[in-house]
Design a protein around this motif. Structure first.
Motif, PDB file in Angstrom:
ATOM      1  N   GLY A 115       0.815  -1.209   0.000  1.00 49.87           N
ATOM      2  CA  GLY A 115       0.000   0.000   0.000  1.00 49.87           C
ATOM      3  C   GLY A 115       0.846   1.254   0.000  1.00 49.87           C
ATOM      4  N   GLN A 116       2.183   1.082  -0.247  1.00 51.26           N
ATOM      5  CA  GLN A 116       3.123   2.206  -0.287  1.00 51.26           C
ATOM      6  C   GLN A 116       3.189   2.982   1.033  1.00 51.26           C
ATOM      7  N   VAL A 117       3.026   2.251   2.144  1.00 50.76           N
ATOM      8  CA  VAL A 117       3.167   2.853   3.472  1.00 50.76           C
ATOM      9  C   VAL A 117       4.653   2.855   3.831  1.00 50.76           C
ATOM     10  N   LYS A 118       5.217   4.044   4.016  1.00 48.49           N
ATOM     11  CA  LYS A 118       6.646   4.176   4.316  1.00 48.49           C
ATOM     12  C   LYS A 118       6.865   4.205   5.823  1.00 48.49           C
ATOM     13  N   ALA A 119       7.383   3.083   6.367  1.00 46.56           N
ATOM     14  CA  ALA A 119       7.736   3.046   7.788  1.00 46.56           C
ATOM     15  C   ALA A 119       9.074   3.717   8.022  1.00 46.56           C
ATOM     16  N   LEU A 120       9.998   3.575   7.051  1.00 47.22           N
ATOM     17  CA  LEU A 120      11.298   4.245   7.087  1.00 47.22           C
ATOM     18  C   LEU A 120      11.532   4.899   5.735  1.00 47.22           C
ATOM     19  N   ASP A 121      11.962   6.162   5.781  1.00 49.75           N
ATOM     20  CA  ASP A 121      12.048   6.937   4.545  1.00 49.75           C
ATOM     21  C   ASP A 121      13.441   7.542   4.376  1.00 49.75           C
ATOM     22  N   GLY A 122      14.431   6.656   4.100  1.00 53.41           N
ATOM     23  CA  GLY A 122      15.788   7.128   3.836  1.00 53.41           C
ATOM     24  C   GLY A 122      16.557   7.474   5.103  1.00 53.41           C
ATOM     25  N   ILE A 123      16.786   6.470   5.969  1.00 48.20           N
ATOM     26  CA  ILE A 123      17.479   6.699   7.239  1.00 48.20           C
ATOM     27  C   ILE A 123      18.989   6.692   7.024  1.00 48.20           C
ATOM     28  N   ASP A 124      19.647   7.786   7.408  1.00 47.94           N
ATOM     29  CA  ASP A 124      21.106   7.887   7.430  1.00 47.94           C
ATOM     30  C   ASP A 124      21.519   8.146   8.876  1.00 47.94           C
ATOM     31  N   LEU A 125      22.301   7.218   9.444  1.00 49.84           N
ATOM     32  CA  LEU A 125      22.612   7.312  10.864  1.00 49.84           C
ATOM     33  C   LEU A 125      23.885   6.526  11.156  1.00 49.84           C
TER      34      LEU A 125
END
Length: 290
Positions: free
Chosen positions: A14-24
């Motif tokens: 459903g294109q639900v973004k739980a993480l959206d490009g995490i840089d850490l």
């Protein structure tokens, strides 16, 4: 030694973004992951702990590519999830012996480590009690004990103090701080005071993104000049409460003492206060508090 996330995404059906490009990047020591429920903290940690796969991105753990060699990562990692199962009729040594065997520890070494971790979490005197009789704090300490079996370089703990009384929360914080002197301890929580009391560094997550990384002191400064105390009659408070961003409210018989966030003096009567970590967090995320 460090953990590095680069462009990590998790997209559900459903294109639900739980993480959206995490840089850490997470170094040795106590590192706090702070954010409201639903921010993506647990998803990120489950991916790190090889319980879930990312949609995209790269993760390295002490130089090991997590996506290529997940088994090597598992061998250096201990995990305390928010909820973990216990066998109520077992004692702590019996439970830990079972967990140790699942981790591949040999008999003599397993017994040595079980005795050692029970001592470290201060459960030696409770070792004959069935787990069904343990308090919430004792269960959390047992959770840390099972995570420490195998002497992992990395310890990942998810909301470890939720539901604990103040004394157990303090004891648990001190235990995690002691453990972080020689390893990475990644602490996920929505309780700002847990971060303020223990962590050298903190990342704030919101809606699947990292909003801030730095020291707790730097996060506090996000609210510098924006924290105010107001003392209002109860009737006046009810009239204006919807216009205020209230961090805390303490009622007396006929008045309310408020801690409020605002870019300038609210109602023209506020007294400026030094910021706390919670103030900085709420300023950064735009979240309100009751």
């Amino acid at each position: 030694m460090e953990i590095r996330f680069e462009g990590v995404q998790k997209i559900y059906p459903g294109q639900v973004k739980a993480l959206d490009g995490i840089d850490l990047t997470i170094p040795v020591g106590m590192y706090g992951l702070l954010g409201p429920n639903g921010a993506g903290k647990t998803t990120l940690m489950r991916i790190l702990c090889t319980l879930m796969e990312p949609t995209a991105g790269k993760i390295t753990v002490d130089g090991i590519d997590r996506l290529v060699e997940p088994e090597r990562v598992r061998r250096i990692l201990g995990y305390l999830p928010q909820e973990f199962g216990l066998y109520r009729r077992l004692t702590a040594p019996e439970y830990l012996d079972f967990v140790g065997s699942m981790k591949g520890l040999s008999g003599a070494e397993r017994r040595r480590q079980v005795a050692d971790v029970l001592e470290r979490v201060n459960l030696t005197h409770e070792r004959r009690k069935p787990l069904g009789g343990y308090s919430g704090g004792m269960k959390r300490r047992l959770g840390i004990a099972q995570a420490l079996l195998g002497d992992p370089k990395i310890l990942v703990v998810d909301e470890p103090t939720a539901g604990l009384d103040p004394e157990e929360r303090l004891r648990f914080r001190n235990l995690l701080a002691d453990l972080s002197t020689s390893r990475i301890v990644l602490l996920s929580t929505h309780i700002a005071s847990d971060i303020e009391a223990t962590c050298q560094s903190v990342a704030v997550m919101q809606k699947g993104r990292v909003r801030f990384t730095g020291s707790p002191t730097a996060l506090m400064q996000a609210a510098a000049g924006q924290v105010w105390q107001l003392d209002l009659p109860a009737a006046e408070y009810e009239r204006v409460r919807s216009t205020l961003k209230v961090v805390s409210a303490r009622r007396t018989s006929d008045a309310v003492s408020l801690r409020v966030l605002a870019p300038e003096r609210p109602l023209g009567i506020g007294e400026s206060l030094p910021p706390t970590l919670e103030d900085g967090y709420l300023c950064l995320t735009g979240e309100g508090a009751a």
